[in-house]
Design a protein around this motif. Structure first.
Motif, short mmCIF file in Angstrom:
data_model
loop_
_atom_site.label_atom_id
_atom_site.label_comp_id
_atom_site.label_asym_id
_atom_site.label_seq_id
_atom_site.Cartn_x
_atom_site.Cartn_y
_atom_site.Cartn_z
N TYR A 1 9.02 -2.62 -2.88
CA TYR A 1 7.62 -2.32 -3.17
C TYR A 1 6.70 -3.53 -3.05
O TYR A 1 5.49 -3.41 -3.10
CB TYR A 1 7.49 -1.74 -4.58
CG TYR A 1 8.51 -0.67 -4.87
CD1 TYR A 1 8.51 0.52 -4.15
CD2 TYR A 1 9.50 -0.86 -5.82
CE1 TYR A 1 9.45 1.51 -4.39
CE2 TYR A 1 10.45 0.12 -6.07
CZ TYR A 1 10.43 1.29 -5.36
OH TYR A 1 11.36 2.26 -5.59
N GLU B 1 0.85 -1.18 0.00
CA GLU B 1 0.00 0.00 0.00
C GLU B 1 0.89 1.24 0.00
O GLU B 1 1.90 1.28 0.72
CB GLU B 1 -0.89 -0.01 1.24
CG GLU B 1 -2.03 0.98 1.16
CD GLU B 1 -3.02 0.82 2.31
OE1 GLU B 1 -3.43 1.85 2.84
OE2 GLU B 1 -3.34 -0.34 2.64
N GLY B 2 0.55 2.20 -0.82
CA GLY B 2 1.34 3.42 -0.90
C GLY B 2 2.39 3.41 -2.01
O GLY B 2 3.05 4.43 -2.25
N THR B 3 2.56 2.27 -2.68
CA THR B 3 3.50 2.23 -3.81
C THR B 3 2.94 3.10 -4.92
O THR B 3 1.78 2.97 -5.31
CB THR B 3 3.70 0.78 -4.30
OG1 THR B 3 4.16 -0.02 -3.22
CG2 THR B 3 4.72 0.73 -5.43
N THR B 4 3.77 3.99 -5.44
CA THR B 4 3.30 4.94 -6.45
C THR B 4 3.27 4.31 -7.84
O THR B 4 3.91 3.28 -8.08
CB THR B 4 4.22 6.18 -6.51
OG1 THR B 4 5.51 5.77 -7.01
CG2 THR B 4 4.37 6.83 -5.13
N ALA B 5 2.54 4.95 -8.72
CA ALA B 5 2.47 4.49 -10.11
C ALA B 5 3.86 4.51 -10.75
O ALA B 5 4.19 3.62 -11.54
CB ALA B 5 1.51 5.36 -10.91
N GLU B 6 4.68 5.48 -10.41
CA GLU B 6 6.03 5.56 -10.96
C GLU B 6 6.90 4.40 -10.47
O GLU B 6 7.70 3.84 -11.23
CB GLU B 6 6.70 6.90 -10.58
CG GLU B 6 6.07 8.14 -11.21
CD GLU B 6 4.78 8.59 -10.51
OE1 GLU B 6 4.58 8.27 -9.32
OE2 GLU B 6 3.96 9.25 -11.17
N GLN B 7 6.76 4.04 -9.21
CA GLN B 7 7.51 2.91 -8.68
C GLN B 7 7.08 1.59 -9.32
O GLN B 7 7.91 0.74 -9.65
CB GLN B 7 7.35 2.85 -7.15
CG GLN B 7 8.01 4.02 -6.45
CD GLN B 7 7.58 4.16 -5.00
OE1 GLN B 7 6.46 3.82 -4.62
NE2 GLN B 7 8.48 4.70 -4.17
N LYS C 1 5.77 1.31 -12.29
CA LYS C 1 6.27 1.38 -13.67
C LYS C 1 7.74 0.97 -13.73
O LYS C 1 8.16 0.26 -14.66
CB LYS C 1 6.08 2.79 -14.22
CG LYS C 1 6.65 3.02 -15.60
CD LYS C 1 5.71 2.53 -16.68
CE LYS C 1 6.12 3.04 -18.04
NZ LYS C 1 6.73 2.03 -18.88
#
Length: 135
Positions: free
Chosen positions: A123, A48-54, A56
């Motif tokens: 992640y 939870e909290g992993t960003t879309a950039e991470q 990707k």
């Protein structure tokens, strides 16, 4: 005399059937070995909290492995879009194809695979892996 002939016929039939079943099994095993592919299915659940950039970054790193590891004969991936709601938080599916268990054995400890693991680990909440021979 009829009993001896009948007994001989029964023995011959049993022996022939045993040979036929053994040959059929050998043919089937050969076909599976020669015509099957080994699939390595990997499913990720991100923290939870992993960003879309991470995410990707992880997708790109995994997608780069086939160009770095020659034993990977096929690769595809996708995002869960099942309407059933049974994915238990797993969102990403990756399928790698190998021609043999030996190829997979080279892939698993491969330095590029290990480097990918280092990118993924911060992640990753959970992973599910299933390997199978196609039929």
């Amino acid at each position: 005399m009829k009993i001896k002939v009948l007994l001989l016929l029964v023995c011959f039939t049993l022996a022939f059937n045993t040979y036929a079943v053994t040959e059929e099994n050998n043919i089937t095993n050969t076909m599976i070995k020669n015509d099957s592919l080994l699939r390595h299915a990997v499913f990720f659940k991100f923290k939870e909290g992993t960003t879309a950039e991470q995410i990707k970054k992880v997708e790109d790193a995994f997608s780069a492995l086939p160009s770095k590891i020659e034993q990977i004969k096929g690769y595809e991936w996708g995002l869960n879009n099942s309407p059933e709601g049974l994915n238990k938080g797993f969102t990403h599916a990756f399928f790698l194809t190998f021609k043999s268990e030996e190829d997979r054995a080279i892939y698993l400890p491969h330095p590029d695979h290990k480097a990918f693991g280092a990118i993924l680990t911060p992640y990753l909440d959970d992973v599910f892996v299933l390997d199978y021979w196609t039929k």
